[in-house]
Write an enzyme that holds these catalytic residues in place. Structure first.
Site, PDB file in Angstrom:
ATOM      1  N   GLU A 149      55.585  10.870  -5.974  1.00 23.62           N
ATOM      2  CA  GLU A 149      55.891   9.488  -5.614  1.00 23.62           C
ATOM      3  C   GLU A 149      56.981   9.457  -4.558  1.00 23.62           C
ATOM      4  OE1 GLU A 149      56.739   7.091  -8.990  1.00 23.62           O
ATOM      5  OE2 GLU A 149      54.967   7.751 -10.089  1.00 23.62           O
ATOM      6  N   HIS A 150      57.214   8.293  -4.023  1.00 25.51           N
ATOM      7  CA  HIS A 150      58.241   8.085  -3.012  1.00 25.51           C
ATOM      8  C   HIS A 150      59.183   6.984  -3.489  1.00 25.51           C
ATOM      9  CE1 HIS A 150      56.012  10.261   0.306  1.00 25.51           C
ATOM     10  NE2 HIS A 150      55.067  10.101  -0.617  1.00 25.51           N
TER      11      HIS A 150
END
Length: 216
Positions: free
Chosen positions: A77-78
């Site tokens: 994820e970011h």
């Protein structure tokens, strides 16, 4: 030949049993990983399988799980609250021709836990950090962004519970019994109970037969 066994290790097959009387190891295949599957920093339990073209990262899979094709799980994820979502700024490993930081500022691969006897349909996406309970079913094409309870059936984008496989008291009993931890020899003897759709009858007979086996 050594290169062949190294390849098997890389794609996830176990080389856990070695016959010292032979030059080559014996492949003990208690699970199956399909073709073109990415499987990194993950583990998979006995008698589970992953169908082709799936991607698994930072995932622990229990026993007796059935996973369809094109499933993406724990793939990273970011951050959404930082100035930028680019890993150039928060990821400690070099991805480009420059390296700005050597520190990870964001936990981008939180571990996914898939417990036992879980069925995941084709084209499912599972967010990092999710736990999927024992006996759960994830419908094809679902996007799982929240934990899934034991024996829940979830579908949709985002995935939501549409029902539970069994009544609450039966689920409690199943979680106490933990049939997936039984020796495979005993499970084989109890096969008739796995193809009976009367779960209340199954639970009674299963408990009786387990108690009988323990006495012997």
């Amino acid at each position: 030949m050594k290169l062949f066994y190294f390849f098997l290790k890389k794609i996830g097959f176990k080389l856990s049993k070695i016959d010292k009387s032979e030059d080559l190891p014996i492949l003990e295949q208690k699970y199956r990983i399909g073709s073109n599957v990415e499987f990194s920093e993950s583990e998979i339990g006995d008698y589970s399988y992953i169908s082709p073209d799936s991607k698994f990262h930072s995932t622990k899979i229990g026993k007796y799980c059935s996973i369809g094709p094109n499933v993406i799980c724990g793939y990273g994820e970011h951050p959404i609250n930082f100035l930028s979502t680019s890993p150039l700024f928060y990821y400690g490993k070099k991805k480009f021709d420059i390296k700005i930081t050597s520190i990870d500022y964001f936990e981008h691969h939180k571990k996914v836990i898939i417990k036992n006897d879980v069925w995941i349909g084709a084209n499912v996406y599972i967010k990092n950090g999710i736990t999927i309970g024992n006996g759960a079913i994830i419908g094809a094409g679902s996007v799982v962004v929240n934990d899934v309870e034991d024996y829940a059936v979830v579908v949709g984008v985002p995935a939501k519970v549409i029902k539970y496989r069994f009544e609450k008291e039966d689920i409690i009993e199943l979680l106490k019994i933990k049939w997936w931890d039984l020796n495979i020899v005993n499970i084989d003897k109890l096969h008739h109970l796995f193809v009976d759709d009367n779960i209340k009858n199954v639970l009674i007979r299963l408990k009786n037969e387990i108690e009988l086996n323990n006495e012997n």
